[in-house]
Motif scaffolding. Structure first.
Motif, PDB file in Angstrom:
ATOM      1  N   TYR A   1       0.911  -1.291  -0.026  1.00  0.00           N
ATOM      2  CA  TYR A   1      -0.077   0.010  -0.116  1.00  0.00           C
ATOM      3  C   TYR A   1       0.818   1.193  -0.177  1.00  0.00           C
ATOM      4  CZ  TYR A   1       1.698  -1.028   4.539  1.00  0.00           C
ATOM      5  OH  TYR A   1       2.446  -1.306   5.796  1.00  0.00           O
ATOM      6  N   ARG A   2       0.333   2.388  -0.380  1.00  0.00           N
ATOM      7  CA  ARG A   2       0.998   3.671  -0.125  1.00  0.00           C
ATOM      8  C   ARG A   2       0.313   4.272   1.317  1.00  0.00           C
ATOM      9  NH1 ARG A   2       2.882   6.063  -4.379  1.00  0.00           N
ATOM     10  NH2 ARG A   2       3.442   7.828  -3.289  1.00  0.00           N
TER      11      ARG A   2
ATOM     12  N   ILE B   1      -4.959  11.994  -2.681  1.00  0.00           N
ATOM     13  CA  ILE B   1      -6.079  11.648  -3.791  1.00  0.00           C
ATOM     14  C   ILE B   1      -6.764  12.788  -4.356  1.00  0.00           C
ATOM     15  CG2 ILE B   1      -7.828  10.201  -4.946  1.00  0.00           C
ATOM     16  CD1 ILE B   1      -7.013   8.164  -2.847  1.00  0.00           C
TER      17      ILE B   1
ATOM     18  N   VAL C   1      -3.510   3.596   0.987  1.00  0.00           N
ATOM     19  CA  VAL C   1      -4.019   3.440  -0.330  1.00  0.00           C
ATOM     20  C   VAL C   1      -3.214   2.367  -1.158  1.00  0.00           C
ATOM     21  CG1 VAL C   1      -4.243   4.517  -2.629  1.00  0.00           C
ATOM     22  CG2 VAL C   1      -4.409   5.945  -0.436  1.00  0.00           C
TER      23      VAL C   1
ATOM     24  N   ARG D   1      -3.418   1.439  -4.830  1.00  0.00           N
ATOM     25  CA  ARG D   1      -3.742   1.928  -5.896  1.00  0.00           C
ATOM     26  C   ARG D   1      -4.267   1.030  -6.894  1.00  0.00           C
ATOM     27  NH1 ARG D   1       0.443   6.720  -7.575  1.00  0.00           N
ATOM     28  NH2 ARG D   1       1.971   5.257  -7.119  1.00  0.00           N
TER      29      ARG D   1
ATOM     30  N   HIS E   1      -7.785   0.115  -5.974  1.00  0.00           N
ATOM     31  CA  HIS E   1      -8.702   1.286  -5.741  1.00  0.00           C
ATOM     32  C   HIS E   1      -9.394   1.210  -4.469  1.00  0.00           C
ATOM     33  CE1 HIS E   1      -8.003   3.018  -9.591  1.00  0.00           C
ATOM     34  NE2 HIS E   1      -8.844   3.873  -9.622  1.00  0.00           N
TER      35      HIS E   1
ATOM     36  N   THR F   1      -9.176   2.722  -0.479  1.00  0.00           N
ATOM     37  CA  THR F   1      -8.651   3.519   0.511  1.00  0.00           C
ATOM     38  C   THR F   1      -9.017   3.202   2.146  1.00  0.00           C
ATOM     39  OG1 THR F   1     -10.640   4.903   0.430  1.00  0.00           O
ATOM     40  CG2 THR F   1      -8.935   5.581  -0.939  1.00  0.00           C
TER      41      THR F   1
ATOM     42  N   TRP G   1     -13.662   4.521  -5.929  1.00  0.00           N
ATOM     43  CA  TRP G   1     -12.830   3.900  -4.688  1.00  0.00           C
ATOM     44  C   TRP G   1     -13.596   3.245  -3.700  1.00  0.00           C
ATOM     45  CZ3 TRP G   1      -7.314   4.231  -4.588  1.00  0.00           C
ATOM     46  CH2 TRP G   1      -6.803   5.277  -5.484  1.00  0.00           C
TER      47      TRP G   1
END
Ligand SMILES: [Zn+2]
Length: 163
Positions: free
Chosen positions: A48-49, A54, A66, A68, A71, A73, A121
């Motif tokens: 994840y980040r 966003i 996130v 990515r 998609h 969060t 998302w």
């Protein structure tokens, strides 16, 4: 999640030990439940980040995590700041200020959820009181579901972890 600024002129001094404790716990990044969740997810092989911004047509948002590709969060919501039904409380001192503040937080959470969902998302919100292992399972499930269904995953609300 909510950033309190020391230079906020309307920011009253905390009136009780309860509020002081809540404020100390109100670090925007790397809260204890968040770190625990991250470490479990990492152990599960999920990548994840952190705190990735966003930009959406309505607003910009920086979820705690996130995913990515999927998609997805993830927000780890503090019980006090996001009015958890189990631990959220209405402070007695400066009550008008705090009531407005907390109501504002809830309204923003809803705007963020709506804007993210509209952009495709999946939004997972986890209360900070939820055991990190349970939270991790929910996140992993959301990521798997979202991957299976393609990029635009549905907004999932599994179990009682998510509101
Ligand atoms: Zn709680």
């Amino acid at each position: 999640l909510i950033e309190m600024r020391a230079d906020d002129p309307a920011y009253p001094k905390p009136g009780s030990a309860h509020i002081s404790a809540a404020m100390r716990g109100n670090r925007k990044r790397d809260s204890r439940p968040e770190v625990a969740l991250r470490s479990i997810l990492h152990g599960m092989g999920l990548r994840y980040r952190k705190n990735l911004r966003i930009r959406l047509p309505e607003l910009s948002v920086t979820p705690d995590l996130v995913f990515r590709g999927a998609h997805v969060t993830v927000f780890v919501d503090g019980c006090y700041w996001h009015s958890c039904p189990m631990h959220g409380s209405q402070p007695r001192r400066n009550s008008a200020y705090w009531r407005a503040k907390l109501a504002g937080n809830l309204a923003r959470d809803r705007r963020v959820n709506d804007a993210l969902a509209k952009a495709g998302w999946t939004v997972v919100r986890v209360w900070e009181h939820v055991a990190p292992a349970v939270a991790a399972k929910t996140v992993a499930k959301a990521v798997a579901m979202s991957r299976r269904s393609g990029l635009a995953g549905p907004s999932v609300e599994p179990e009682d972890v998510v509101r």
